[in-house]
Scaffold this active site. Structure first.
Site, mmCIF file in Angstrom:
data_model
loop_
_atom_site.group_PDB
_atom_site.id
_atom_site.type_symbol
_atom_site.label_atom_id
_atom_site.label_comp_id
_atom_site.label_asym_id
_atom_site.label_seq_id
_atom_site.Cartn_x
_atom_site.Cartn_y
_atom_site.Cartn_z
ATOM 1 C CG HIS A 18 -6.709 3.099 -39.837
ATOM 2 N ND1 HIS A 18 -8.005 3.871 -39.799
ATOM 3 C CD2 HIS A 18 -5.329 4.140 -39.800
ATOM 4 C CE1 HIS A 18 -7.107 4.626 -40.281
ATOM 5 N NE2 HIS A 18 -5.314 5.255 -40.459
ATOM 6 C CG HIS A 41 -2.565 10.652 -35.715
ATOM 7 N ND1 HIS A 41 -3.040 9.662 -36.461
ATOM 8 C CD2 HIS A 41 -3.050 11.524 -35.451
ATOM 9 C CE1 HIS A 41 -3.559 11.257 -37.275
ATOM 10 N NE2 HIS A 41 -3.846 11.791 -36.413
ATOM 11 C CG ASP A 83 2.094 5.929 -39.539
ATOM 12 O OD1 ASP A 83 2.787 6.474 -40.370
ATOM 13 O OD2 ASP A 83 1.248 6.384 -38.740
HETATM 14 N N1 ACO Z 1 -2.294 -4.439 -31.456
HETATM 15 C C1 ACO Z 1 -2.387 -5.560 -30.916
HETATM 16 N N2 ACO Z 1 -3.672 -4.911 -30.482
HETATM 17 C C2 ACO Z 1 -4.494 -4.174 -30.802
HETATM 18 C C3 ACO Z 1 -3.614 -2.952 -31.414
HETATM 19 C C4 ACO Z 1 -2.290 -4.065 -31.944
HETATM 20 N N3 ACO Z 1 -1.605 -2.985 -32.645
HETATM 21 N N4 ACO Z 1 -4.551 -2.516 -32.329
HETATM 22 C C5 ACO Z 1 -5.926 -2.958 -31.911
HETATM 23 N N5 ACO Z 1 -5.552 -3.981 -31.401
HETATM 24 C C6 ACO Z 1 -7.018 -4.464 -30.625
HETATM 25 C C7 ACO Z 1 -6.943 -4.028 -29.075
HETATM 26 O O1 ACO Z 1 -6.692 -4.062 -28.133
HETATM 27 C C8 ACO Z 1 -9.120 -3.941 -29.041
HETATM 28 O O2 ACO Z 1 -9.254 -5.585 -28.222
HETATM 29 P P1 ACO Z 1 -10.363 -6.098 -27.715
HETATM 30 O O3 ACO Z 1 -11.504 -5.607 -28.925
HETATM 31 O O4 ACO Z 1 -10.010 -7.573 -27.751
HETATM 32 O O5 ACO Z 1 -10.200 -4.958 -27.059
HETATM 33 C C9 ACO Z 1 -9.067 -4.364 -30.642
HETATM 34 O O6 ACO Z 1 -8.128 -4.167 -31.263
HETATM 35 C C10 ACO Z 1 -9.791 -2.545 -30.965
HETATM 36 O O7 ACO Z 1 -8.929 -1.951 -30.565
HETATM 37 P P2 ACO Z 1 -8.868 0.169 -30.546
HETATM 38 O O8 ACO Z 1 -7.639 0.404 -29.871
HETATM 39 O O9 ACO Z 1 -10.552 -0.127 -29.934
HETATM 40 O O10 ACO Z 1 -9.413 0.179 -31.975
HETATM 41 P P3 ACO Z 1 -9.550 1.493 -31.863
HETATM 42 O O11 ACO Z 1 -9.713 1.989 -33.369
HETATM 43 O O12 ACO Z 1 -10.251 2.266 -30.916
HETATM 44 O O13 ACO Z 1 -8.009 2.362 -32.352
HETATM 45 C C11 ACO Z 1 -5.628 2.551 -33.370
HETATM 46 C C12 ACO Z 1 -6.730 2.610 -33.937
HETATM 47 C C13 ACO Z 1 -5.527 2.918 -32.503
HETATM 48 C C14 ACO Z 1 -4.974 2.882 -34.186
HETATM 49 C C15 ACO Z 1 -5.218 0.605 -32.980
HETATM 50 O O14 ACO Z 1 -5.603 0.377 -34.078
HETATM 51 C C16 ACO Z 1 -3.872 0.971 -32.454
HETATM 52 O O15 ACO Z 1 -3.063 1.360 -31.095
HETATM 53 N N6 ACO Z 1 -2.706 0.638 -33.179
HETATM 54 C C17 ACO Z 1 -0.877 0.791 -33.218
HETATM 55 C C18 ACO Z 1 -0.693 2.248 -33.645
HETATM 56 C C19 ACO Z 1 -0.316 3.050 -34.807
HETATM 57 O O16 ACO Z 1 0.210 1.673 -35.375
HETATM 58 N N7 ACO Z 1 -1.454 4.126 -35.196
HETATM 59 C C20 ACO Z 1 -1.458 4.442 -36.459
HETATM 60 C C21 ACO Z 1 -2.805 3.930 -36.325
HETATM 61 S S1 ACO Z 1 -2.547 4.917 -38.692
HETATM 62 C C22 ACO Z 1 -2.722 6.876 -38.619
HETATM 63 O O17 ACO Z 1 -3.138 7.213 -37.294
HETATM 64 C C23 ACO Z 1 -1.456 7.357 -39.632
#
Ligand code: ACO
Length: 428
Positions: free
Chosen positions: A307, A265, A364
């Site tokens: 996201h 987050h 971010d």
């Molecule tokens: N790098 C690589 N792969 C990713 C990333 C990433 N940053 N984010 C998602 N994925 C992949 C997952 O592995 C998943 O792949 P799959 O379908 O083959 O299993 C797919 O994309 C979907 O990801 P989820 O984690 O299921 O998506 P969710 O909506 O639950 O998570 C989140 C969203 C937590 C933001 C995620 O994209 C992440 O971890 N990003 C990096 C952390 C980040 O930047 N967070 C800030 C968010 S903005 C905020 O809160 C202000």
């Protein structure tokens, strides 16, 4: 005729009302689901669950739209002040001139924190993460204002708590920084604007004059606005759910600060800079790091990418990317992290893995680079996010209270052992 949705369970059909939002979003109202069918829904991470109806922020993740109370984020970030936006989020309308003056005056009047709080700061180790300090300090405010614990206080008293929080959070944030540096605290200066006052408390020293740079203050104003609300995200939902037990506003906001801290987050802004530094120290082989992010056996993720709701682009990231270029140019800062960030973004955006999953740079990804240019230390980045998000959390809490929402209490499907008899220890 209002719309309904039919659900069939074990051959029996049930009808539920469909709720339509002001932007035509639709939800199946399942309030009576368990009572009529005996079933509940299951949705880990609440990916398809609306926990409330809300009139604060509209977000269309597919089309990259974000509006506070109907006003596009692009216009607010360009033209408004952070306190104007805070008023808008909390009270529902842009303030008139006199409303804004009164609001500003009230915020300015409450910037000091009780002298006894200094001792709390001094008891923390210098290496204490400022988010841990902030969560504790915000909750500690409730002990100085015990009347805030009465859930049936009049509106004026609730307003005062909200104003105190907005006034004191920058003071507490700057104190947590000064304490980590083991530098003397700088008291608020009421003749300064909200952003200028914060910068002064952060960077002013008894040894030399400090005048906040207008470029820096303006960039900070924009960043705070961009972070000010984001509907039912992890921290806002936390604030609402803690508040739904009638825990006081300080405790509810403190819970929001804790929820924001995580790297998935708000903690992502710190994680992005740490990642860019790591990539640079490792020789800058971006293809290697993108491959790591795609490898399901490697826990590495590209921080600042992806996201939960934006699956096309994050409108805040667009604004921040431009602001980042402007600020770095105006301040004459050259940051190799920005070059790496831009190259990484390009590689990832052309890679089918990221395209297919709708993974784009989020707010971010670039905010850390601006904060770095403003001389904000990396560990303070998430604190900056919290300063911005505060009015949103307050607005979400206020709406939850005014809507008389019931205590938040999800259900579960139990998958553990069925009933069994206790076996004494010598027979196990
Ligand atoms: N790098 C690589 N792969 C990713 C990333 C990433 N940053 N984010 C998602 N994925 C992949 C997952 O592995 C998943 O792949 P799959 O379908 O083959 O299993 C797919 O994309 C979907 O990801 P989820 O984690 O299921 O998506 P969710 O909506 O639950 O998570 C989140 C969203 C937590 C933001 C995620 O994209 C992440 O971890 N990003 C990096 C952390 C980040 O930047 N967070 C800030 C968010 S903005 C905020 O809160 C202000």
């Amino acid at each position: 005729m209002s719309e309904t949705a039919k659900i069939e369970i074990e051959g029996k059909s049930y009808e539920f009302p469909v709720v339509t939002g002001s932007e035509n979003e639709k939800a199946i109202d399942i309030k009576k689901l368990r009572g009529t069918t005996g079933c509940i829904t299951i949705d880990p991470g609440f990916k398809n669950t609306g926990s409330t109806t809300s009139a604060i922020t509209y977000l269309d993740g597919e089309n990259g739209i974000l509006r506070y109370r109907g006003y596009p984020i692009e216009q607010l970030a360009e033209k408004a002040t952070f306190l104007e936006v805070a008023f808008l989020l909390i009270y529902g309308e842009l303030p008139t001139k006199s409303e804004l003056e009164n609001f500003q005056e009230s915020i300015t009047k409450h910037t000091l924190v009780h002298e006894d709080m200094k001792q709390f700061f001094e008891a923390y180790p210098a290496k204490a993460h400022p988010m841990g300090v902030m969560a504790s300090m915000v909750c500690s405010l409730s002990t100085f204002y015990p009347e805030s614990q009465d859930p049936n206080r009049p509106k004026e008293a609730i307003d005062l708590t909200m104003h105190r929080l907005i006034a004191k959070l920058p003071t507490l944030a700057a104190m947590s920084y000064k304490n980590a540096m083991r530098h003397p605290f700088v008291y608020p200066k009421n003749e300064l604007g909200y952003c200028e006052n914060f910068l002064n408390m952060m960077f002013s020293m008894p040894t030399e004059e400090y005048t906040p740079d207008p470029v820096v203050a303006e960039a900070l104003n924009k960043l705070l606005i961009l972070h000010a609300d984001h509907e039912q995200n992890c921290s806002a939902s936390t604030v609402r759910i803690v508040g739904s037990s009638q825990a006081n506003l300080y405790a509810s906001i403190s819970a929001g600060v804790s929820a924001l801290w995580g790297p998935l987050h708000g903690g992502a802004n710190q994680a992005v800079i740490e990642m860019l530094d790591k990539i640079q120290a490792d020789g800058g082989d971006l293809e290697k790091w993108v491959a790591k992010a795609k490898d399901k056996n490697d826990p590495f993720r590209l921080m600042g990418f992806g996201h939960r709701v934006y699956k096309n682009f994050d409108p805040r990231a667009k604004i921040i990317k431009k602001a980042c270029d402007d600020v770095l140019e105006k301040l004459g800062v050259e940051d190799p992290a920005l070059d790496i960030a831009k190259k990484l973004e390009k590689i990832a955006l052309e890679d089918p893995y990221f395209v297919e999953r709708g993974l784009y740079p989020n707010v971010d990804f670039y905010s850390g680079i601006i904060y770095k240019a403003l001389n904000i230390p990396t560990e303070m980045f998430t604190v900056m996010f919290a300063l911005g998000r505060l009015p949103g959390w307050i607005a979400q809490w206020k709406e939850m209270v005014e809507n008389k929402e019931p205590i938040g209490r999800p259900r579960q499907i139990y998958t553990g052992e069925n009933q069994r008899d206790y076996v004494s220890i010598d027979k196990r």
